[in-house]
Design an enzyme around this catalytic site. Sequence first.
Site, PDB file in Angstrom:
ATOM      1  N   ASP A 199       0.828  -1.204   0.000  1.00  0.00           N
ATOM      2  CA  ASP A 199       0.000   0.000   0.000  1.00  0.00           C
ATOM      3  C   ASP A 199       0.867   1.261   0.000  1.00  0.00           C
ATOM      4  OD1 ASP A 199      -1.831   2.031   0.592  1.00  0.00           O
ATOM      5  OD2 ASP A 199      -2.240   1.317   2.626  1.00  0.00           O
ATOM      6  N   HIS A 372      -3.765   4.215   6.766  1.00  0.00           N
ATOM      7  CA  HIS A 372      -2.628   3.769   5.955  1.00  0.00           C
ATOM      8  C   HIS A 372      -1.319   4.121   6.647  1.00  0.00           C
ATOM      9  CE1 HIS A 372      -5.416   3.265   2.501  1.00  0.00           C
ATOM     10  NE2 HIS A 372      -6.018   4.309   3.051  1.00  0.00           N
TER      11      HIS A 372
END
EC number: 3.1.-.-
Length: 561
Positions: A199, A372
């Site tokens: 990610d 994130h």
Amino acid sequence: MSVKLKNNEVGIFAIGGLGEIGRNMYCVQFQDEIIIMDCGIKFPEDDEMGINYVISDYSYLVKNRDKIKALVVTHGHEDHIGGIPYLLEKIPEIPVYATPFALSLIRGKLEEHGLLKTSKLYEEHEDTVLKFPKLSVSFFRTTHSIPDTLGIAVHTPQGAILFTGDFKLDLTPVMNQPAPDFQEMARLGNEGVLALLSDSTNAEVPTFTKSERFVAKSLHNIITGIDGRIIFATFASNLYRVSTAIQAAVDTGRKVAIFGRSMENGVQNGIDLGYLKIPEGTLVDANEINHTPPEKAMILCTGSQGEPLAALSRIANGTHRQISLQPNDTVIFSSNPIPGNTTSVNHLINKLTEAGAKVVHGKIHNVHTSGHGGQEEQKMMIEITKPEYFIPVHGEYRMQVVHTETAQSTGMPADHTFVLKNGDVLALTKDSSRIAGHINIPDVFVDTSGSADVGNVVVRDRQILAEEGLVVVVATVDYKHQRVLAGPDILSRGFVYMRESTDLISAAQKHVYHILREEMAKNPRPSERDIKKAIIENLQDFLYSKTERRPMILPMIIEKK
């Protein structure tokens, strides 16, 4: 659409998710087996008029449907599951594996599309192992802004392909969710990871991402200090944030009303799965919240991204049937704008402020933390899993580039890191890497009707109409005697104001008249297509020479028989 994999090579490619935020969909292919990881949507850009979201073209998968063994899902966010109904419409036989909360959201989507009864849905957990003749799939626990978040490991004869999904390494998660499983990540690393797909959303953030527990404490303090009614907006799927808001309401003696279908579904799924434990009497309906003293009321709603049809936007515009703003309301935005939504969110905040509400938003109030990981967490993921090759995913191009630089700072060789585009096929073995072709993956637009066949031409037409306007040309012609019997008449919408542009309209009429006469002189029986093409091309050039704008030209030719 050429993919040329050798018999010993593992192919990795993205159907979506590279060079963009959203539409995550990654595939691992070995010989005659394909594993799909996630199938999401992307929110449209500002110039994609009338489009609700964007999905990918699934033609390659349709063509190779016999090779697909499973679609495995990392978590239940829209950019990872929103495309599943559209994929299953084309390939209904694909078995879908997802964690309990994600599966509850997927079921709701498939029911809306009338696909639930024909879909093959299976629950996965961190200890689930899926075995196929040549590939197998296992999972490892991570943390994100939604419960039941897993990374995926696709085991191939050349080594494991790891996909992190959306992740951060939160050591103090809320709602009694477990911390990331570092032991399993390390075990996979010791066994041999061929490639890591990681990610990249926060690749430009040089630090660790703050824990969800930090935001929970901050939100609790903010809510405790508010006297009037609270309108709390966040993602319906962010059950952590929903749980925090409801707990703060309970602690301060507030009743909670829920608005927005996705929020209602999310809360109900959280209750059914045991993630949300809400004391009886806390949740009330719209009628009761309207008769509850403001200091004892909280509205939990969708619309934190400025979506025009969501509950918060309708409240701000005064068009909500049940709720209207009150002077002492406090609106809390517990989310950050998704790229592409910043303008809509700012517009909504301005509307709410103009209406007299106090708005709490942004990092300055600590009402949101990202799901994130930043660069430090990205480094940890690389160091723990020790991949041979590295592929940054889920991020815009610059984020992918920065993420490769972060990987290289941990000692990854530059020629073992790859910034790919959607459709690029990377072929890997333990000892080799190469680009083995490219799959053409055009955008597919889904409009407000839910139709997934809005083409690029339609979107381009909408852009022209919005920016340049429309000019309609109407004329009646007699091809036999090469005469223009009536018109040409010209109507303008969004191009010029006709009452103030009589000279331009008159000149344009004369121009079209000459075009018609010239075309009929060339050919006694010209095709209607040729006539219209000549009018469009010539009139656009003429109008551009006068106004420096190119409106859409719509000719209507009536032939007298």
